[in-house]
Design an enzyme around this catalytic site. Structure first.
Site, PDB file in Angstrom:
ATOM      1  N   HIS A  44       0.811  -1.220   0.000  1.00 20.66           N
ATOM      2  CA  HIS A  44       0.000   0.000   0.000  1.00 20.66           C
ATOM      3  C   HIS A  44       0.846   1.273   0.000  1.00 20.66           C
ATOM      4  CE1 HIS A  44      -3.660   2.020  -0.084  1.00 20.66           C
ATOM      5  NE2 HIS A  44      -4.207   1.661   1.042  1.00 20.66           N
ATOM      6  N   ARG A  45       2.138   1.167   0.236  1.00 19.69           N
ATOM      7  CA  ARG A  45       3.007   2.349   0.135  1.00 19.69           C
ATOM      8  C   ARG A  45       3.203   2.767  -1.309  1.00 19.69           C
ATOM      9  NH1 ARG A  45       8.141  -0.068   3.071  1.00 19.69           N
ATOM     10  NH2 ARG A  45       7.535  -1.706   1.594  1.00 19.69           N
TER      11      ARG A  45
END
Length: 574
Positions: free
Chosen positions: A547-548
């Site tokens: 998700h980064r």
């Protein structure tokens, strides 16, 4: 010894039992009314329990980890008057002014005694007249926002624009600042309350009100005729006791490390790490001491990402000496693995983990902790693709080539990576490395554990070539003959459990990749075509992503595009 009063848990709503997660005071501390004593946590929220009155703590009745409910005794306290009465003889010695009060002289009654009550009366209206109410300002369209932190306490001196509370809506959290400077006299909200624009937060005694009170102090002057007669000291004596009482109330309470897990030394009660309750809970679950975490948010606020980064550095051995020392003292205070004698419960057999499981286990643990995983689930209609696969197998039966669904998946994934290049990338510090090659790994099940062989340059190979190469690599994996070079350089991985079963799962990302595709067993399902239901062969897809690097919308588009390719494989040529 003076009488003590039990301080009990007040009404805490619908919660039957809550857990004590912090003890903010220690025995012997002087506390004020409305000062926070302990922090408790339910499955929905954290809240601080305030003191209903001031005094000095005689004994604590709770500790971190205790379960308490409404009416439970938190501590016993000596009232302020009793504490002052006990302290006064020690400071004044045996020379008490009591005889002077019992038998006042004629000069005492005539001169200084009269102005003293007048001074006290003048101070009270000045204080009450200078009290202002601070309200929630314009917070946009948000309504009924929840108070998640109260950043000040009764008796605190606040400056203009200093943050008072933190509120959180379903979209964001924000700090509400003070409209002016002053001393907090009352707090009208608590953690968990819902507030709106105009809601009263607290009351302040402004600086303008404090000035007249100070000016009134030197008013009672001794007449010149009384100079040197010793009555001046006796006249001033009644003022000393209220000053001692005021001193008791103004002493900032200190927490002498009653909560060893979250405090490393004597820390002022209102100087806790700047983080929201949800972040505190997250840190406790990971065993992280927030005092060792550097906040990156506004005003050094600690976020969940800061906690994750701290854990990553600790696991990677990249912490500083100070950080490592803190970790040794509880920074990563993970409980020891339980030691159990399983043989006393029945017959057992002990066998060592395989070398592959030892290596992969450590890597999987690192990847799961260090990468913020999110999984997107979707389904692909592979009815037509399965028919094509069976046709190819019939045509190539004599050649000994068996086409599996994995070969089609690898080819479709390459096409999706070309359309969504952020999935064909790796993080390098603050940089994103976008790769121009397409090496696809696939998880192979072996007797000793999972390994991930890599199909190099999959974009330059056809379905039959990919099918042949996956078969060779899978056999080498089962025989334990894979070389390190055959498991390196992957851009994206596929983990297929279709031959075993299941409807969906969360595959763990194979670092330094940023995504992995999980494939479960296909099954026939009724699908509506606009006129009637038709039986279609549906393949479950589970896409885990970092998700980064990748947001939810991009992941959903990737999965939808991949499903479309598998549903109509002719699109692969477009």
């Amino acid at each position: 010894m003076s009488n003590t009063i039990d301080i009990k848990v007040p009404d805490i709503g619908d919660f039957s039992e809550v857990e004590v997660i912090e003890v903010l005071v220690a025995e012997g501390d002087a506390i004020q009314a409305e000062q926070s004593l302990i922090t408790v946590e339910s499955d929905k929220a954290s809240m601080e329990i305030p003191a209903p009155q001031g005094g000095r703590i005689a004994s604590l009745k709770v500790k971190v980890g205790d379960k308490i409910k409404e009416g439970s005794v938190i501590l016993t306290v000596e009232p302020e008057q009793a504490a002052v009465a006990e302290k006064a003889p020690d400071s004044q010695g045996d020379k008490s002014p009591a005889p002077a009060k019992e038998a006042p002289t004629q000069d005492q009654a005539a001169a200084p005694a009269a102005p003293q009550p007048a001074d006290a009366a003048d101070t009270e209206p000045a204080s009450s007249g200078g009290t202002v109410t601070v309200s929630v300002p314009d917070i946009g369209d948000a309504t009924d926002v929840e108070v998640i932190e109260v950043l000040v306490a009764v008796g605190d001196t606040v400056a203009a624009e200093q943050s008072l509370i933190t509120v959180e809506s379903d979209k964001a959290s924000m700090e509400v600042p003070s409209s002016q400077a002053g001393v907090v006299t009352a707090i009208n909200v608590k953690v968990g309350d819902k507030v709106n624009q105009g809601s009263n937060i607290l009351e302040l005694k402004t600086a303008a009100a404090a000035a007249p009170a100070k000016a009134a102090a030197p008013a009672p002057a001794t007449p010149a005729g009384d100079k040197g007669n010793g009555k001046e000291k006796e006249a001033e004596q009644p003022v000393e006791q209220p000053s001692t009482d005021a001193k008791l109330a103004s002493v900032p309470p200190e927490r002498h490390s009653p909560t060893e897990s979250f405090s490393e030394a004597d820390v002022p009660a209102r100087n806790l790490p700047h983080a929201s309750p949800s972040v505190r809970k997250f840190a406790r679950e990971l065993g992280v001491n927030l005092a060792s975490v550097q906040g990156s948010g506004r005003k050094n606020r600690i976020t969940k990402d800061d906690v994750r980064q701290y854990v990553k550095q600790a696991l990677a051995g990249g912490t500083t000496k100070a950080g490592a020392a803190a970790a040794g003292q509880g920074g990563l205070s993970v409980l020891d693995w339980p030691k159990v004698d399983f043989a006393k419960f029945g017959q057992i057999e002990t066998k060592p983990l395989s070398r592959i499981k030892k290596i992969s286990g450590a890597n999987l643990h690192r990847n799961w902790v260090m990468i913020p995983h999110v999984t997107n689930n979707d389904e692909a209609d592979i009815t037509d693709l399965e028919a094509l696969r069976q046709t190819l197998n019939q045509e190539n039966e004599k050649a000994g080539i068996k086409v599996t669904m994995l070969a089609f998946l690898i080819k479709a994934v390459v096409a999706a990576l070309k359309k969504f290049p952020e999935f064909n990338a790796s993080l390098d510090g603050d940089n994103l490395v976008l790769k121009q090659y397409y090496h696809i790994g696939f998880a192979a099940d072996t007797p000793n554990g999972l390994v991930v062989p890599v199909i190099r340059d999959a974009d330059k190979k056809g379905i039959l070539e990919i099918a042949s190469e996956t078969a060779v690599l899978a056999k080498a994996a089962r025989d334990g003959k894979l070389s390190p070079a055959q498991m390196q350089g992957g851009c994206f991985s596929i983990s297929s459990l279709g031959g075993i079963g299941g409807t969906s799962f969360t595959p763990i990302i194979n670092a330094p990749e940023v995504a992995i595709l999980g494939v479960s067993r296909a099954s026939h399902e009724p699908v509506w075509d606009g006129k009637k239901f038709k039986p279609r062969l549906m393949l479950p897809l589970s896409l885990s992503y970092d998700h980064r690097v990748i947001d939810g919308a991009s992941a959903a588009r990737f999965n939808a595009y991949l499903s479309g390719l598998l549903a109509d494989f002719r699109r692969i040529a477009l």
